[in-house]
Enzyme design. Structure first.
Site, PDB file in Angstrom:
ATOM      1  N   TYR A  33       1.200  -1.342  -0.337  1.00 16.74           N
ATOM      2  CA  TYR A  33       0.393  -0.007   0.510  1.00 16.74           C
ATOM      3  C   TYR A  33       0.808   1.651  -0.236  1.00 16.74           C
ATOM      4  CZ  TYR A  33      -3.994   2.059   0.568  1.00 16.74           C
ATOM      5  OH  TYR A  33      -5.890   3.172   0.627  1.00 16.74           O
TER       6      TYR A  33
ATOM      7  N   THR B 149     -20.825  -4.942  -5.805  1.00 18.15           N
ATOM      8  CA  THR B 149     -20.955  -5.629  -4.532  1.00 18.15           C
ATOM      9  C   THR B 149     -19.576  -4.912  -3.074  1.00 18.15           C
ATOM     10  OG1 THR B 149     -19.308  -6.977  -5.250  1.00 18.15           O
ATOM     11  CG2 THR B 149     -21.830  -7.648  -5.714  1.00 18.15           C
ATOM     12  N   SER B 150     -18.827  -4.730  -3.512  1.00 18.37           N
ATOM     13  CA  SER B 150     -18.107  -3.851  -3.003  1.00 18.37           C
ATOM     14  C   SER B 150     -18.759  -3.323  -1.445  1.00 18.37           C
ATOM     15  CB  SER B 150     -17.140  -3.074  -2.937  1.00 18.37           C
ATOM     16  OG  SER B 150     -17.591  -1.923  -3.932  1.00 18.37           O
ATOM     17  N   ILE B 151     -18.229  -2.835  -0.123  1.00 14.17           N
ATOM     18  CA  ILE B 151     -18.124  -1.920   0.618  1.00 14.17           C
ATOM     19  C   ILE B 151     -18.725  -0.127  -0.527  1.00 14.17           C
ATOM     20  CG2 ILE B 151     -18.212  -1.189   3.143  1.00 14.17           C
ATOM     21  CD1 ILE B 151     -19.709  -3.598   2.637  1.00 14.17           C
ATOM     22  N   VAL B 152     -18.111  -0.409  -1.213  1.00 18.80           N
ATOM     23  CA  VAL B 152     -18.200   1.791  -1.588  1.00 18.80           C
ATOM     24  C   VAL B 152     -19.014   1.454  -2.538  1.00 18.80           C
ATOM     25  CG1 VAL B 152     -17.162   3.320  -2.697  1.00 18.80           C
ATOM     26  CG2 VAL B 152     -15.416   1.770  -1.274  1.00 18.80           C
TER      27      VAL B 152
ATOM     28  N   ASP C 123     -19.282 -12.380 -12.962  1.00 17.26           N
ATOM     29  CA  ASP C 123     -20.430 -13.335 -12.869  1.00 17.26           C
ATOM     30  C   ASP C 123     -19.348 -14.443 -11.934  1.00 17.26           C
ATOM     31  OD1 ASP C 123     -21.758 -13.498 -15.483  1.00 17.26           O
ATOM     32  OD2 ASP C 123     -19.733 -12.209 -15.997  1.00 17.26           O
TER      33      ASP C 123
END
Length: 253
Positions: free
Chosen positions: A81, A183-186, A207
């Site tokens: 990171y 589908t990510s939290i964001v 998919d």
């Protein structure tokens, strides 16, 4: 940018120690999750006891209540990171919620008071420990009548979603936005905030097994349309476009 939320340091309210104001003192010893070199989290993380830290005149000692585990937290441990704490003995964790345990004598009571719930603002490294001492300016007071897991995770993902919706394009009710990674939290936060502000969302997901269940979940959050990547094949896209609502479209990834 999604996160699998776990409470790292759950603390029942009845077990909280009495907060206090003091002139100069030290914090209680802290238990921390830290690492001395980068690598796989399951190999380099360790639990250690840290000595008491001096609480300066303008410092605040916070007892952490909860801290999430985000992919970015693990990326820092792995060393991949961009922003990383100095080694060795780096304490992991980037966001969380805590309760004011003790105040330095010069801390303005209008800013913080003993017992307040606070989050690091801006997010700061080292939240995976039981006690943290930082200047009062490093803490932001939040409501204490919400579940701690909500308060602990409000800084990174929800605010990222809010910034994407408000700081780049002037959206008005009725506009439509398109996002992948829904589908990510964001992505889930984008859907909920868009619904709250009268915006429509077209959401794209991968998919994979469970994609139909994922579609249902996103629609329950307020998604208007959800498509898998295969549905956007060139042979299908023309028929799908006629079903989409009109209005401004932006891409959020």
């Amino acid at each position: 940018m999604g996160c699998a939320v776990r409470l790292l340091l759950p603390v029942a309210a009845k077990r909280l120690t009495t907060a206090r104001r003091l002139s100069t003192s030290t914090s209680p010893p802290a238990t921390a999750v830290l690492y001395d070199h980068h690598g796989p989290p399951d190999q380099v993380l360790r639990v250690a006891e840290l000595p008491a830290a001096e609480i300066g005149d303008r410092d605040v000692c916070v007892r952490m209540l909860a801290a999430p585990i985000n992919p970015s937290d693990l990326n820092r441990v792995e060393g991949v990171y961009p922003v990383r704490p100095p080694l060795p003995a780096a304490v992991a964790g980037y966001e969380g919620v805590g309760q004011v345990h003790a105040l330095g004598g010069a801390v303005d009571s209008a800013l913080l008071s003993p017992g307040d719930w606070v989050i690091p603002s801006p997010p700061s490294l080292g939240t995976w420990q039981t006690y943290i001492v930082k200047p009062a300016s490093a803490w932001h007071r939040v409501r204490s009548d919400v579940p701690p897991q909500y308060a602990a995770t409000v800084t990174v993902n929800p605010l990222t979603a809010l910034r994407m919706l408000q700081h780049f394009v002037n959206l008005t009710p009725g506009d439509t936005l398109v996002q992948n990674g829904a589908t990510s939290i964001v992505g889930q936060c984008v859907i909920q905030l868009a619904k709250l502000h009268g915006l429509r969302t077209i959401n794209i997901i991968r998919d994979r097994p469970g994609s139909e269940e994922a579609k249902d979940k996103l629609k329950q959050l307020g998604a208007d349309q959800v498509f898998t990547e295969s549905q956007l094949d060139i042979k299908n896209i023309k028929s799908l476009l006629v079903l989409l609502p009109t209005g401004l479209c932006i891409s959020v990834s």
